[in-house]
Design an enzyme around this catalytic site. Structure first.
Site, PDB file in Angstrom:
ATOM      1  N   GLU A 267       1.013  -1.171   0.056  1.00 39.85           N
ATOM      2  CA  GLU A 267       0.034  -0.004  -0.006  1.00 39.85           C
ATOM      3  C   GLU A 267       0.919   1.276   0.141  1.00 39.85           C
ATOM      4  O   GLU A 267       1.454   1.434   0.985  1.00 39.85           O
ATOM      5  CB  GLU A 267      -0.958  -0.143   1.114  1.00 39.85           C
ATOM      6  CG  GLU A 267      -1.863  -1.268   1.219  1.00 39.85           C
ATOM      7  CD  GLU A 267      -2.715  -1.349   0.000  1.00 39.85           C
ATOM      8  OE1 GLU A 267      -2.932  -0.459  -0.621  1.00 39.85           O
ATOM      9  OE2 GLU A 267      -3.412  -2.484  -0.179  1.00 39.85           O
ATOM     10  N   CYS A 301      -1.663   9.185   2.843  1.00 38.33           N
ATOM     11  CA  CYS A 301      -1.716   8.803   1.574  1.00 38.33           C
ATOM     12  C   CYS A 301      -2.901   9.120   0.481  1.00 38.33           C
ATOM     13  O   CYS A 301      -2.507   9.108  -0.608  1.00 38.33           O
ATOM     14  CB  CYS A 301      -1.584   7.276   1.509  1.00 38.33           C
ATOM     15  SG  CYS A 301      -2.908   6.483   2.484  1.00 38.33           S
TER      16      CYS A 301
HETATM   17  P1  NAD Z   1       8.679   4.827   3.795  1.00 33.84           P
HETATM   18  O1  NAD Z   1       8.397   4.091   2.686  1.00 33.84           O
HETATM   19  O2  NAD Z   1      10.056   5.846   3.757  1.00 33.84           O
HETATM   20  O3  NAD Z   1       8.817   4.004   5.402  1.00 33.84           O
HETATM   21  C1  NAD Z   1       7.647   3.080   5.694  1.00 33.84           C
HETATM   22  C2  NAD Z   1       8.269   2.163   6.576  1.00 33.84           C
HETATM   23  O4  NAD Z   1       9.144   1.500   5.784  1.00 33.84           O
HETATM   24  C3  NAD Z   1       8.811   2.587   7.786  1.00 33.84           C
HETATM   25  O5  NAD Z   1       8.538   1.838   8.929  1.00 33.84           O
HETATM   26  C4  NAD Z   1      10.451   2.734   7.571  1.00 33.84           C
HETATM   27  O6  NAD Z   1      11.093   2.414   8.546  1.00 33.84           O
HETATM   28  C5  NAD Z   1      10.350   1.435   6.554  1.00 33.84           C
HETATM   29  N1  NAD Z   1      11.496   1.371   5.634  1.00 33.84           N
HETATM   30  C6  NAD Z   1      11.994   2.414   4.943  1.00 33.84           C
HETATM   31  N2  NAD Z   1      13.057   2.057   4.165  1.00 33.84           N
HETATM   32  C7  NAD Z   1      13.230   0.792   4.323  1.00 33.84           C
HETATM   33  C8  NAD Z   1      13.863  -0.511   3.756  1.00 33.84           C
HETATM   34  N3  NAD Z   1      14.909  -0.108   2.978  1.00 33.84           N
HETATM   35  N4  NAD Z   1      13.596  -1.762   3.988  1.00 33.84           N
HETATM   36  C9  NAD Z   1      12.529  -2.018   5.040  1.00 33.84           C
HETATM   37  N5  NAD Z   1      11.834  -1.116   5.365  1.00 33.84           N
HETATM   38  C10 NAD Z   1      12.067   0.176   5.354  1.00 33.84           C
HETATM   39  O7  NAD Z   1       7.321   5.672   3.981  1.00 33.84           O
HETATM   40  P2  NAD Z   1       7.163   7.168   4.763  1.00 33.84           P
HETATM   41  O8  NAD Z   1       7.842   8.305   3.958  1.00 33.84           O
HETATM   42  O9  NAD Z   1       7.599   7.014   6.034  1.00 33.84           O
HETATM   43  O10 NAD Z   1       5.603   7.142   4.781  1.00 33.84           O
HETATM   44  C11 NAD Z   1       4.984   7.965   3.675  1.00 33.84           C
HETATM   45  C12 NAD Z   1       4.502   7.311   2.419  1.00 33.84           C
HETATM   46  O11 NAD Z   1       3.791   6.250   2.980  1.00 33.84           O
HETATM   47  C13 NAD Z   1       3.822   8.021   1.564  1.00 33.84           C
HETATM   48  O12 NAD Z   1       3.927   7.757   0.162  1.00 33.84           O
HETATM   49  C14 NAD Z   1       2.335   7.588   1.766  1.00 33.84           C
HETATM   50  O13 NAD Z   1       1.536   8.010   0.783  1.00 33.84           O
HETATM   51  C15 NAD Z   1       2.541   6.292   1.972  1.00 33.84           C
HETATM   52  N6  NAD Z   1       1.454   5.740   2.576  1.00 33.84           N
HETATM   53  C16 NAD Z   1       0.484   4.882   1.986  1.00 33.84           C
HETATM   54  C17 NAD Z   1      -0.726   4.237   2.571  1.00 33.84           C
HETATM   55  C18 NAD Z   1      -1.576   3.509   2.007  1.00 33.84           C
HETATM   56  O14 NAD Z   1      -2.389   2.752   2.534  1.00 33.84           O
HETATM   57  N7  NAD Z   1      -1.528   3.217   0.580  1.00 33.84           N
HETATM   58  C19 NAD Z   1      -0.963   4.542   3.890  1.00 33.84           C
HETATM   59  C20 NAD Z   1      -0.099   5.630   4.651  1.00 33.84           C
HETATM   60  C21 NAD Z   1       0.988   5.821   4.110  1.00 33.84           C
END
Ligand code: NAD
Length: 536
Positions: A267, A301
Site C-alpha cells: 500500500e 496517502c
Molecule cells: P517509507 O517508505 O520511507 O517508510 C515506511 C516504513 O518502511 C517505515 O517503517 C520505514 O522505517 C520502513 N522502511 C524504509 N526504508 C526501508 C527499507 N529499505 N527496508 C525496509 N523497511 C524500510 O514511507 P514514509 O515516507 O515514512 O511514509 C509516507 C509514505 O507512505 C507516503 O508515500 C504515503 O503515501 C505512504 N502511505 C501509504 C498508505 C496506503 O495505504 N497506501 C498509507 C499511509 C502512508
C-alpha cells in the site's frame, strides 16, 4: 512498563516511555544496547520515548519466536482466535482516549483525527472478531461418483509487517488483526516516528490473551532494521510481507518478494485528484478540498494532490479556497486541540516538503500561498503555540501547473496542492489519470453522466462522489492501482486473501482409482436439433 522523568515536560505532555522490543512475550533491549529518541514533533523538548534499534540478532530471534508460535497458533480454532481479537477490540475501546493522546503526542495529528484512527482499529477488531466464525471454505461437486471436493483457507506462516507513522494504529491494525485471526504469526517493525503507540498496541494484544510469539515487535529505522526483515525473505524465514509506505521502498519490497515467489501486500503513495465541474456546489467542494489537502498537514496517502477545475468554476473556487485557507488554525494539537493541523511528522518529512518549493519555482508554477516553515520570520497569523519548537509548515497552493510538470505528477506529502484548469470532464479525467499513482480520487458534480464516466474511467482503487479524497471504512476494500500498490487490498473480507492460501481436497470414497477427465461419465448420447422449419 517503565516511565522515565521527562523534566519540564512531565506536566505538559507526560513522562518518557522506555520502549523495548517484544520477542516471545519478553521485553528486550537491543542486543547491542543501542537506542534512539522519539520526540514530540509539536514540541521537540518533549522526549516521548527511548526506543531500541533492533539488530540482526534481535530480528532473527523475533522470527524464530514467530516460527515456533506458528505451529501452535495455526491449530487454535479460528473462532477461539477471534476471541482474542474480540478482547483486543474491547481493550482498544476502553483505552481510546489514551491511545489517541499518544498518537497526537508522537506524530502530531489532531485529537479528533487521532480518535478516528483508534476508532478504525476498534472497527477492524469488531469486524474480524465475527469473521473468525466465517473463515468459510467451499464444498464443490466432483466429476466422479463417491468423491468429495472441498476447500479450506490455510494461514501462510510468518508475516513481516512494516508500517508508516501517519496512521500508526489504524494501518497496523488493518494488517495484524486479519493476519493473526487467520492463524499466522507476525514480526512487526513500526515506523521510527510512532514507536510509542506501537508499544501500547503490543501491550493490548498481550492483555487480550495472545500467546507468546504470535506477535513480535522490533523497533528501528528502515535501514538497517527494516532491511533485516526483508533479508529474511531471501533466507526463507518469512512467508508474507505486508508493507505500507512510499512507492520507492514498496518497489524494494516487491523485488525481494518477487524473486522468492511471495505475493506481498503493498500500500503505497498517491497523487490523488479532486475534480470540480462547473455545476458543483462550490462551497461544498471548497470544504472537501480543504480537508483533503490540509487534514493531517497533507501527510495522508489519500491527501489531495491536484484540484482539477472546470473553466467557469475556476475563479469562484480559487477565491473561496484562498479565503478558507487564511482561516486555517495551525499549531500544537495537544495544547490547542482546536487547530486544523499540527506539525510535520518529523524533520525528514519537513525537509522533503521544502524541496517541492524549488521544484515548483523551477518548473514555472505560480505560488498563490505558502512560505515553507512557520517561524518568527514567516509567521502564520492564525498560529497557536510556539512555532519554533516544531516543524510547522504554511498551507501552500499553486496554480499554472499541469502534466508533465513534476509538481502535477509526484506525491509531495505535506500541506500543498495545485489548481489545474481544464475545459471539460474528458480533460479533467485525463489530467486526473496522468500521474503514475492511482490510490484515491474524488469528483464534485451533480451531472449523472459525468459521474458515470468518472466511475468508469478513473484509474484509482477508491473514489468519492461529492466528498473528499480521504476516508476509509473498516469493511470496504482499501488500496490502489499503478504506483499506489500491487492490487492487494486492506480491510473487509478482501484482505483475507492476503493472509491465507486455498487448500483443495479430493476425498475419494470409491475404493478404486478414479481419474479426472478420463473416468468421467460424460453424457453418452447426443441428438441433433433442427429448428430451421419453424422460420417462414
Ligand atoms: P517509507 O517508505 O520511507 O517508510 C515506511 C516504513 O518502511 C517505515 O517503517 C520505514 O522505517 C520502513 N522502511 C524504509 N526504508 C526501508 C527499507 N529499505 N527496508 C525496509 N523497511 C524500510 O514511507 P514514509 O515516507 O515514512 O511514509 C509516507 C509514505 O507512505 C507516503 O508515500 C504515503 O503515501 C505512504 N502511505 C501509504 C498508505 C496506503 O495505504 N497506501 C498509507 C499511509 C502512508
Amino acid at each position: 512498563m517503565k516511565l522515565l522523568d521527562n523534566g519540564e515536560c512531565n506536566n505538559l505532555y507526560g513522562k518518557t516511555i522506555e520502549i523495548k522490543n517484544l520477542i516471545a512475550d519478553q521485553e528486550c533491549a537491543a542486543s547491542d544496547g543501542k537506542t534512539f529518541e522519539s520526540r514530540n514533533p509539536s514540541d521537540q523538548r518533549d522526549l516521548v520515548a527511548t526506543v531500541p534499534i533492533a539488530t540482526q540478532h534481535d530480528v532473527d530471534r523475533a522470527l524464530d519466536a514467530a516460527k515456533d508460535a506458528f505451529q501452535q497458533w495455526r491449530e487454535v480454532p479460528a473462532p477461539v482466535r477471534a476471541g482474542v481479537i474480540a478482547r483486543l477490540g474491547e481493550l482498544l475501546a476502553a483505552n481510546k482516549e489514551t491511545l489517541a493522546f499518544i498518537i497526537t503526542r508522537e506524530m502530531g495529528k489532531t485529537k479528533k483525527e487521532a480518535l478516528g484512527s483508534v476508532q478504525e482499529a476498534i472497527d477492524t477488531a469488531r469486524f474480524f472478531q465475527a469473521e473468525g466464525r466465517r473463515l468459510y471454505g467451499q464444498t464443490v461437486p466432483s466429476e466422479m461418483r463417491q468423491k468429495e471436493l472441498s476447500t479450506y483457507r490455510k494461514p501462510k506462516g510468518v508475516v513481516g509487517v512494516i508500517t508508516p507513522a501517519n496512521f500508526p494504529i489504524a494501518v497496523p491494525s488493518w494488517k495484524l488483526i486479519p493476519a493473526i485471526l487467520c492463524g499466522n504469526t507476525a514480526v512487526w517493525k513500526p515506523a521510527p516516528d510512532s514507536p510509542a503507540v506501537a508499544y501500547l498496541f503490543g501491550k493490548l494484544w498481550q492483555a487480550a490473551g495472545l500467546p507468546a510469539g504470535v506477535l513480535n515487535i522490533v523497533y528501528g529505522f528502515g535501514r538497517p532494521t527494516g532491511q533485516y526483515l526483508l533479508d529474511a525473505v531471501d533466507a526463507g524465514k518469512v512467508q508474507k510481507i505486508s508493507f505500507t509506505g512510499s512507492t520507492a521502498v514498496g518497489r524494494l519490497v516487491g523485488e525481494v518478494c518477487g524473486r522468492n515467489l511471495i505475493i506481498p501486500s503493498l500500500e503505497l503513495g498517491g497523487k490523488n485528484p479532486l475534480i470540480v465541474l462547473d455545476d458543483a456546489d462550490v462551497d461544498q467542494a471548497v470544504e472537501g478540498a480543504l480537508w483533503a489537502t490540509y487534514g493531517t498537514g497533507g501527510q495522508r496517502c489519500t491527501s489531495c494532490g491536484n484540484i482539477i477545475l472546470q473553466r467557469k468554476i475556476y475563479a469562484p473556487f480559487k477565491s473561496r479556497f484562498l479565503a478558507a485557507m487564511e482561516k486555517l488554525k495551525i499549531g500544537n494539537p495537544i495544547l490547542h486541540p482546536e487547530v486544523d493541523y499540527g506539525p510535520m511528522i518529523s524533520k525528514s518529512f519537513y525537509e522533503r516538503f521544502l524541496e517541492h518549493y524549488q521544484t515548483g519555482s523551477k518548473e514555472g508554477a505560480k505560488l498563490l500561498m505558502g512560505k515553507g516553515r512557520i517561524d518568527a520570520n514567516n509567521p502564520w497569523p492564525n498560529f497557536h503555540g510556539d512555532a519554533e519548537q516544531g516543524y510547522y509548515c504554511w498551507p501552500t497552493l499553486w496554480e499554472k501547473v499541469k502534466p508533465p510538470m513534476q509538481l502535477a505528477l509526484e506525491e509531495v506529502f505535506g500541506p500543498t496542492t495545485n489548481l489545474i484548469e481544464v475545459a471539460d470532464v474528458d480533460a479533467a479525467i485525463q489530467v486526473a489519470n496522468a500521474p503514475n499513482y492511482g490510490l484515491s480520487s474524488a469528483i464534485y458534480t451533480s451531472n449523472r453522466q459525468a459521474i458515470y464516466q468518472f466511475k468508469r474511467t478513473i484509474e484509482a482503487g477508491m473514489s468519492s462522489i461529492n466528498n473528499s479524497t480521504t476516508g476509509a471504512e473498516a469493511h470496504l476494500p482499501f488500496g490502489g492501482v499503478k504506483g499506489s500498490g500491487n492490487g492487494m487490498r486492506e480491510s473487509g473480507i478482501w484482505v483475507i486473501e492476503a493472509y491465507t492460501y486455498w487448500h483443495a481436497i479430493n476425498d475419494d470414497l470409491s475404493e478404486s482409482l478414479q481419474l479426472a477427465q478420463m473416468d468421467t461419465e460424460y453424457l453418452a448420447t447426443q441428438q441433433e436439433v433442427d429448428f430451421a422449419a419453424l422460420l417462414p
